[in-house]
Design an enzyme around this catalytic site. Structure first.
Site, PDB file in Angstrom:
ATOM      1  CG  ASP A 101      -6.254   4.439   1.872  1.00  0.00           C
ATOM      2  OD1 ASP A 101      -7.090   5.556   1.777  1.00  0.00           O
ATOM      3  OD2 ASP A 101      -6.174   3.855   3.021  1.00  0.00           O
ATOM      4  CD  GLN A 122      -7.248   0.049   3.772  1.00  0.00           C
ATOM      5  OE1 GLN A 122      -6.189   0.631   3.675  1.00  0.00           O
ATOM      6  NE2 GLN A 122      -7.331  -0.844   4.903  1.00  0.00           N
ATOM      7  CD  GLU A 130      -6.366   2.147   7.149  1.00  0.00           C
ATOM      8  OE1 GLU A 130      -5.588   1.351   7.717  1.00  0.00           O
ATOM      9  OE2 GLU A 130      -6.045   2.600   5.945  1.00  0.00           O
ATOM     10  CD  GLU A 189      -2.586   1.399   2.550  1.00  0.00           C
ATOM     11  OE1 GLU A 189      -3.662   2.106   2.622  1.00  0.00           O
ATOM     12  OE2 GLU A 189      -2.296   0.716   3.622  1.00  0.00           O
TER      13      GLU A 189
END
Length: 266
Positions: A178, A204, A241, A143
């Site tokens: 993300d 996310q 998140e 990530e």
């Protein structure tokens, strides 16, 4: 239609961690992820999750000493042995928890450390870990993290991640995308989603700015992005998140159209 997983490390902090499984289910979530399970008994996590009827989605490899600023070690040549010990612990938890995805944390290199040596170490460690994870049916994820929240972190862009994944060349080692980190780093969220979609193994979301609820007060057009994610054919989960501004339940209005925040599905 997206499926949303509650991140139990950041949401439902009104209660102890092990009680958050039941709270997430009562709120209408059907899946959960979290950062680090290692201080908790594996069997107790499994019991709490099973009682709540939740799917297990994701957790991270051990970060090292978080309080001292450590954020993993997979890309740190001087910590190759430590990474392998830590990954074996993560794999042990993943098997016990029936956890299908592990985010492998790259780490923060020391000032002046050779970036090519770090990349080579990252690729080597991901190949090694990927071979361990393969027979267990576990996907590994990397990530990119933005430099505002995570200054110095080795992996900082989706393009960089794509190059590393090409070098690793294992189909079950993928990109954790993300939306919050992408917007904070560079923007162009829709463009990078399209371009790197074949690499994405998990998504996310959080609001920008502040990493709070991604509601209408934030700068990201989430209805458009969720539509694009559907259009691209994504059939995975989207991890929530983010840090609720106040009470977790009070901030779930942005999810009501997806059946969350109105109580447990009947």
């Amino acid at each position: 239609m997206p499926r949303f997983a509650a991140n139990l490390s950041m949401m439902f902090q009104e209660m102890p961690f092990l009680e958050r499984f039941a709270a997430a289910a009562e709120a209408g979530f059907t899946g959960v992820e979290f950062l680090f399970p290692y201080e908790f008994d594996k069997a107790e996590i499994v019991r709490r999750r099973a009682e709540a009827g939740l799917a297990q989605i994701l957790f991270n490899s051990p970060p090292g000493d978080w309080a001292a600023g450590e954020r993993g070690s997979a890309a740190l040549p001087q910590k190759r042995d430590l990474f392998r010990q830590q990954f074996e612990l993560a794999l042990d938890y993943a098997v016990a928890l029936a956890n299908p995805r592990i985010h492998v944390m790259a780490g923060i290199p020391a000032p002046g450390e050779n970036s090519q040596a770090c990349e080579s170490c990252f690729v080597e460690n991901l190949r090694w870990a990927g071979e361990l994870a393969r027979p267990r049916g576990i996907t590994l994820l990397i990530e990119p993290l933005n430099p505002v929240d995570m200054p110095g972190y080795f992996l900082s862009s989706a393009d960089q991640a794509a190059g590393i994944l090409a070098a690793v060349a294992l189909p079950h080692v993928k990109l954790q995308y993300d939306i919050y980190h992408q917007q904070m780093s560079r923007g162009a969220v829709a463009d990078t989603l399209r371009r790197h979609f074949p690499l994405i193994g998990h998504i996310q979301v959080a609001g920008v700015p502040g990493r709070n609820e991604p509601d209408e007060s934030q700068e990201i057009n989430l209805p458009y992005l969720f539509g694009l994610i559907d259009e691209l054919g994504y059939d995975g989960w989207i991890g929530c998140e983010y840090r609720p501004r106040a009470g977790t339940l009070d901030g779930l209005g942005w999810l009501k159209s997806y059946g969350i925040g109105q109580g447990k599905p009947k």
